[in-house]
Design a protein around this motif. Structure first.
Motif, PDB file in Angstrom:
ATOM      1  N   ILE A   1      14.420 -15.909 -17.416  1.00 16.68           N
ATOM      2  CA  ILE A   1      13.613 -16.450 -18.510  1.00 16.68           C
ATOM      3  C   ILE A   1      13.141 -17.862 -18.174  1.00 16.68           C
ATOM      4  O   ILE A   1      11.974 -18.217 -18.378  1.00 16.68           O
ATOM      5  CB  ILE A   1      14.394 -16.410 -19.840  1.00 16.68           C
ATOM      6  CG1 ILE A   1      14.524 -14.960 -20.304  1.00 16.68           C
ATOM      7  CG2 ILE A   1      13.729 -17.276 -20.901  1.00 16.68           C
ATOM      8  CD1 ILE A   1      15.468 -14.751 -21.470  1.00 16.68           C
ATOM      9  N   GLU A   2      14.032 -18.662 -17.613  1.00 16.78           N
ATOM     10  CA  GLU A   2      13.668 -20.033 -17.233  1.00 16.78           C
ATOM     11  C   GLU A   2      12.568 -20.044 -16.177  1.00 16.78           C
ATOM     12  O   GLU A   2      11.611 -20.819 -16.259  1.00 16.78           O
ATOM     13  CB  GLU A   2      14.909 -20.759 -16.711  1.00 16.78           C
ATOM     14  CG  GLU A   2      14.678 -22.200 -16.354  1.00 16.78           C
ATOM     15  CD  GLU A   2      15.954 -22.866 -15.858  1.00 16.78           C
ATOM     16  OE1 GLU A   2      15.908 -23.471 -14.769  1.00 16.78           O
ATOM     17  OE2 GLU A   2      16.979 -22.763 -16.551  1.00 16.78           O
ATOM     18  N   ILE A   3      12.679 -19.176 -15.190  1.00 15.30           N
ATOM     19  CA  ILE A   3      11.669 -19.109 -14.127  1.00 15.30           C
ATOM     20  C   ILE A   3      10.313 -18.682 -14.693  1.00 15.30           C
ATOM     21  O   ILE A   3       9.281 -19.254 -14.357  1.00 15.30           O
ATOM     22  CB  ILE A   3      12.139 -18.164 -12.995  1.00 15.30           C
ATOM     23  CG1 ILE A   3      13.323 -18.781 -12.252  1.00 15.30           C
ATOM     24  CG2 ILE A   3      11.000 -17.847 -12.038  1.00 15.30           C
ATOM     25  CD1 ILE A   3      14.042 -17.830 -11.321  1.00 15.30           C
ATOM     26  N   VAL A   4      10.312 -17.671 -15.568  1.00 18.53           N
ATOM     27  CA  VAL A   4       9.063 -17.192 -16.153  1.00 18.53           C
ATOM     28  C   VAL A   4       8.414 -18.282 -17.004  1.00 18.53           C
ATOM     29  O   VAL A   4       7.202 -18.514 -16.903  1.00 18.53           O
ATOM     30  CB  VAL A   4       9.290 -15.907 -16.983  1.00 18.53           C
ATOM     31  CG1 VAL A   4       8.043 -15.541 -17.782  1.00 18.53           C
ATOM     32  CG2 VAL A   4       9.697 -14.752 -16.078  1.00 18.53           C
ATOM     33  N   THR A   5       9.212 -18.961 -17.819  1.00 15.54           N
ATOM     34  CA  THR A   5       8.625 -20.002 -18.681  1.00 15.54           C
ATOM     35  C   THR A   5       8.038 -21.148 -17.851  1.00 15.54           C
ATOM     36  O   THR A   5       6.972 -21.651 -18.175  1.00 15.54           O
ATOM     37  CB  THR A   5       9.657 -20.547 -19.700  1.00 15.54           C
ATOM     38  OG1 THR A   5      10.796 -21.055 -19.019  1.00 15.54           O
ATOM     39  CG2 THR A   5      10.058 -19.484 -20.693  1.00 15.54           C
TER      40      THR A   5
END
Length: 134
Positions: free
Chosen positions: A14-18
């Motif tokens: 999720i952190e990478i996508v955001t």
């Protein structure tokens, strides 16, 4: 969204996508249908299933949709990567970053497992030698 804890892999993804999409998780989970949000949701939903083993239900909860949306993301995934350059570029960026974060962890875990197996083999060899002497 229900209150539950996320695994490290889910949080990392999720952190990478955001970061890659320059969005917040709240924006991704919103009802907006802006193209950059749709792309981020689709990639996140597919990668949660493929990389972390999430169920459709769980992946849907994490992207702010229901399970049928995640099924739809997966059905469209190959065509999106093949024919939609913006989708493909964002997916490749996210995939490379995610892989780099977990490849070192996987190698470390495998090295520890190999070391433990080698120790167990040595113990078995010693036992076998002591039995042969008796």
């Amino acid at each position: 969204m229900r209150n539950f804890t996320m695994s490290n892999q889910e949080e990392t993804l999720i952190e990478i996508v955001t970061k890659a999409c320059d969005l917040t998780i709240e924006e991704i989970r919103s009802s907006s249908r802006r193209s950059n949000l749709v792309i981020a949701r689709g990639i996140l939903g597919c990668m949660l299933r493929a990389e972390t083993g999430c169920t459709y239900q769980r992946a849907g909860e994490l992207v702010g949709r229901d399970h049928s949306s995640v099924i739809s993301y997966e059905r469209k995934f190959k065509d999106n990567v093949k024919f939609y350059k913006k989708y493909r570029d964002i997916y490749n960026t996210i995939s490379e970053e995610y892989s780099s974060q977990y490849s070192d962890v996987s190698l470390d875990i495998m090295s520890k497992q190999i070391f433990q197996i080698e120790q167990q083999l040595e113990i078995l060899k010693q036992r076998q030698l002591s039995l042969m002497k008796n």
